[in-house]
Motif scaffolding. Structure first.
Motif, PDB file in Angstrom:
ATOM      1  N   SER A   1      -3.264  32.778 -41.420  1.00 15.51           N
ATOM      2  CA  SER A   1      -4.299  33.722 -41.030  1.00 15.51           C
ATOM      3  C   SER A   1      -5.556  32.973 -40.604  1.00 15.51           C
ATOM      4  CB  SER A   1      -4.610  34.663 -42.200  1.00 15.51           C
ATOM      5  OG  SER A   1      -3.470  35.410 -42.555  1.00 15.51           O
ATOM      6  N   GLU A   2      -6.548  33.731 -40.138  1.00 12.65           N
ATOM      7  CA  GLU A   2      -7.846  33.156 -39.786  1.00 12.65           C
ATOM      8  C   GLU A   2      -8.699  33.129 -41.045  1.00 12.65           C
ATOM      9  OE1 GLU A   2     -10.409  31.261 -38.562  1.00 12.65           O
ATOM     10  OE2 GLU A   2      -9.525  31.953 -36.653  1.00 12.65           O
ATOM     11  N   TYR A   3      -9.088  31.958 -41.506  1.00 15.07           N
ATOM     12  CA  TYR A   3      -9.846  31.827 -42.746  1.00 15.07           C
ATOM     13  C   TYR A   3     -11.299  31.407 -42.503  1.00 15.07           C
ATOM     14  CZ  TYR A   3      -5.272  32.097 -44.927  1.00 15.07           C
ATOM     15  OH  TYR A   3      -4.034  32.518 -45.327  1.00 15.07           O
ATOM     16  N   THR A   4     -11.739  31.287 -41.241  1.00 20.21           N
ATOM     17  CA  THR A   4     -13.118  30.913 -40.944  1.00 20.21           C
ATOM     18  C   THR A   4     -14.069  31.946 -41.557  1.00 20.21           C
ATOM     19  OG1 THR A   4     -12.466  29.842 -38.886  1.00 20.21           O
ATOM     20  CG2 THR A   4     -14.787  30.466 -39.116  1.00 20.21           C
TER      21      THR A   4
ATOM     22  N   ARG B   1     -12.502  25.813 -40.501  1.00 21.67           N
ATOM     23  CA  ARG B   1     -11.218  25.987 -39.820  1.00 21.67           C
ATOM     24  C   ARG B   1     -10.108  25.442 -40.721  1.00 21.67           C
ATOM     25  NH1 ARG B   1     -13.612  21.430 -38.024  1.00 21.67           N
ATOM     26  NH2 ARG B   1     -12.351  19.491 -37.983  1.00 21.67           N
ATOM     27  N   THR B   2      -8.873  25.634 -40.286  1.00 17.58           N
ATOM     28  CA  THR B   2      -7.717  25.029 -40.956  1.00 17.58           C
ATOM     29  C   THR B   2      -6.956  24.170 -39.950  1.00 17.58           C
ATOM     30  OG1 THR B   2      -6.301  26.930 -40.424  1.00 17.58           O
ATOM     31  CG2 THR B   2      -7.416  26.934 -42.572  1.00 17.58           C
TER      32      THR B   2
ATOM     33  N   GLY C   1      -3.979  25.329 -37.151  1.00 16.74           N
ATOM     34  CA  GLY C   1      -4.937  26.388 -36.934  1.00 16.74           C
ATOM     35  C   GLY C   1      -4.417  27.776 -37.225  1.00 16.74           C
ATOM     36  N   ALA C   2      -5.319  28.743 -37.141  1.00 23.34           N
ATOM     37  CA  ALA C   2      -4.992  30.140 -37.390  1.00 23.34           C
ATOM     38  C   ALA C   2      -3.910  30.642 -36.435  1.00 23.34           C
ATOM     39  CB  ALA C   2      -6.246  31.000 -37.249  1.00 23.34           C
ATOM     40  N   LEU C   3      -3.046  31.514 -36.959  1.00 29.07           N
ATOM     41  CA  LEU C   3      -1.958  32.185 -36.244  1.00 29.07           C
ATOM     42  C   LEU C   3      -0.801  31.250 -35.893  1.00 29.07           C
ATOM     43  CD1 LEU C   3      -4.005  34.518 -33.855  1.00 29.07           C
ATOM     44  CD2 LEU C   3      -3.225  34.947 -36.185  1.00 29.07           C
TER      45      LEU C   3
END
Length: 636
Positions: A487-490, A525-526, A529-531
């Motif tokens: 998921s988007e964790y920003t 960010r991760t 990345g997200a998705l």
């Protein structure tokens, strides 16, 4: 796979397994002419100094351990951007594969395996090492029954004060976590003994003491719930072995065995039929019988516990054979009596009846009615059912001399062949081998965090069992690790993001960096990345903000006002003029910064306003002329 020559010496031949941070290959040592295993760090970690340092530490630590129950380390190095370790190649299966295919082990064999693992941990402990990831997948069983412990990949010296892992790093496997590991406390040799207790429980019952849908739920049970005794699931487990398991599974490390050697001593006493040191919670109410000393034969090393066979009965073949013997004797007697009384009748011809498809009993009865002697022969047949007549010699309709024997060929059922063993092979090669042996292949895929995709995990029927051609063989094949979507964790707090990633089932490491807009403690960010869709065993890096990066105030003394303003603007700082400082015209300090409110080299956030004081020459006195009076006025 295409062979690759590593370090101009090790030729990689087969991909064996994929772990959390490395791949393992079978290889040939071109220099020494021997088969070895090569562990190679994943490319995405090769640039991460922390992982490289942990990888090297594994080689250095394990290379110092020499013991029959520990996989030997031969070499380590770097080829291009790839870090590798060369180790002993062990033929056989992991304990995890044995438990999956054969279920729980005999209590005595489980104790033997656990004692050898304890011996390996004892050697490591004397070298100042804890394994920290004891599990069935890291315990290898050779064809001769020997036990070898592998993968000290997350072991480290107990007296090492340097922290190799980043904040939030998850080390170990939740199913085999000790309570202290689950709570994030340091692990030592007693943590390994807890994990060995979990493994011993699983060998005795076929399942671990705790299970759940997420690593967090399993870790919670390790901390807060007590395991049941193994004998509750498997009544064949002796009380002494129950006591050893429960001692190893104590929540408080002080209540466990204090060393691997102590636990191994109890296991050896159990195997020798002697009283063990561990006590069972309800030991006072149980009658403990001595364990019989004989071990199981080698061919029963991994036999699954099964119920006793039913009472044997006299086989029908013996009964029928006895009847046939009596019938043959009777026919021979009658024939001899008939021959003595009437020699001419002996030469009378009899037409061979059609017996194909008849049962064995029906065919014998008809031959007896015709006073024909016969021989029985049993042969496989795909056309006729077992126990029915497949053919006769001579064939039906032939005139037979009663003094000759006819042959009755009875079907023993379809011809059977041994099922090839294909566990551990690629599904394409495994399917081809089974089809070449005239078996039908059916494939079922399951996710697996440790076995690489397309590798056969188990087969049914098992290898070596005999079955007719056309029998369906079910292959359970690894689909690789379970896939998850990030998921988007920003904007999440680091704590919330770590909890969400843990529930997702991935491992995490945390890195910190400055950011101009995201506040301190929130996720930037991760990586990945997200998705992105990733394997469940992927390590996800969580980049967390340290807030805005501060700047050092420059020294402005001696600068002109314009120079000072430009220097501050270049750093994102503002400038305001304070009260000027009075100077003389010949001082050379007019328009020069003589003082600054915030000293040089102090760290401030961008946008901070710095006050400066400029040198200023006061204006000259003003003279005013008045008729008859001269007055001198000095302007302040």
């Amino acid at each position: 796979m295409n062979t690759t020559l590593l370090a101009e010496r090790y030729r990689l031949t087969d991909h064996l397994a994929r772990g959390g941070m490395a791949d393992v290959y079978a290889a040939h040592d071109e220099l020494l002419g021997r088969r070895v295993a090569v562990k190679m760090l994943h490319a995405n970690f090769a640039t991460d100094e922390a992982f490289v340092q942990r990888f090297r530490r594994e080689a250095q630590a394990a290379a110092n351990l020499t013991h029959p129950n520990i996989v030997s380390i031969y070499d380590t190095g770097k080829d291009g951007g790839s870090y590798y370790i060369v180790m002993e190649l062990v033929e056989g299966r992991t304990l995890r594969e044995v438990l999956r295919s054969e279920g729980p082990l005999l209590p005595r064999r489980a104790a033997e395996i656990a004692s050898e693992v304890a011996a390996a941990l004892s050697v490591a402990a004397r070298g100042g090492l804890a394994h920290r990831d004891v599990k069935p997948g890291n315990i290898l069983l050779t064809p001769t029954g020997s036990v070898k412990v592998t993968d000290f990949g997350i072991a480290r010296a107990w007296d090492d004060s340097e922290e190799l892992t980043k904040t939030g790093a998850v080390i170990g496997t939740a199913t085999y976590f000790s309570p202290e590991q689950a709570q994030g406390h340091p692990a030592d040799g007693r943590s390994d003994l807890y994990a060995l207790g979990v493994v011993l429980f699983e060998m005795l019952t076929g399942r671990p003491p705790f299970s759940g849908e997420t690593p967090v739920s399993i870790a919670y049970q390790h901390v807060s719930e007590n395991a049941s005794v193994p004998s509750a699931s498997n009544p064949d487990v002796p009380a002494e072995l129950d006591a050893i398991v429960m001692r190893a599974l104590e929540k408080n490390p002080l209540d466990r065995y204090q060393s691997a050697e102590e636990m191994r001593g109890d296991l050896l006493r159990f195997l020798s039929g002697l009283p063990v040191g561990a006590t069972h919670p309800d030991a006072a109410t149980r009658v403990v019988a001595a364990t019989p000393p004989p071990t199981v034969p080698p061919d029963e090393t991994y036999r699954q516990l099964t119920p006793l066979p039913p009472e044997r009965r006299t086989p029908w073949s013996v009964i029928i054979g006895s009847i046939l013997l009596l019938v043959v004797v009777a026919i021979a007697g009658l024939y001899l009596l008939d021959g003595l009384s009437n020699t001419d009748a002996r030469n009378a011809l009899v037409e061979m009846p059609g017996l194909t498809g008849a049962t064995e009993a029906q065919a014998i009865e008809e031959l007896q009615d015709l006073d024909l002697r016969f021989l029985l022969s049993r042969q496989p047949s795909d056309e006729f059912e077992e126990g029915t007549v497949a053919s006769t010699d001579p064939v039906a309709g032939t005139l037979v001399d009663p003094t000759m024997r006819v042959t009755l060929v009875v079907s023993s059922g379809p011809e059977t062949f041994a099922v090839p063993g294909v566990v551990g092979r690629d599904v394409t090669a495994a399917s081809e081998a089974l089809r070449e042996a005239d078996f039908i292949v059916r494939v079922e895929s399951v996710t697996d965090d440790e076995i690489i995709a397309n590798q056969v995990i188990s087969q049914d029927p098992p290898a070596g069992t005999n079955h007719p051609p056309g029998t369906e063989v079910l292959l359970t094949v690894s689909a690789g690790p379970e896939q998850v979507v990030l998921s988007e964790y920003t904007g999440f707090t680091a704590i919330d993001a770590l909890a969400a990633l843990s529930n997702l089932g991935v491992q995490t490491v945390v890195e910190r960096e400055f950011h101009p807009t995201i506040p301190d403690g929130e996720v930037i960010r991760t990586e990945p990345g997200a998705l992105e869709i990733i394997p469940k065993n992927t390590v996800v890096t969580l980049i967390v903000s340290l807030g805005v990066e501060p700047v050092a105030v420059p020294s402005l003394i001696g600068n002109t006002e314009a120079e000072a303003r430009n220097a501050l603007a270049a750093l994102g700082l503002n400038m305001v003029l304070g009260e000027p400082i009075e100077v003389t015209a010949d001082s050379g300090q007019e328009g020069i910064v003589l003082a600054q409110g915030t000293p040089a080299n102090v760290l401030v956030e961008p946008g901070t306003t710095i006050t400066v004081q400029i040198g200023e020459v006061p204006p000259p006195p003003t003279t005013t002329t008045v008729p008859s009076t001269t007055t001198t006025t000095t302007t302040p």
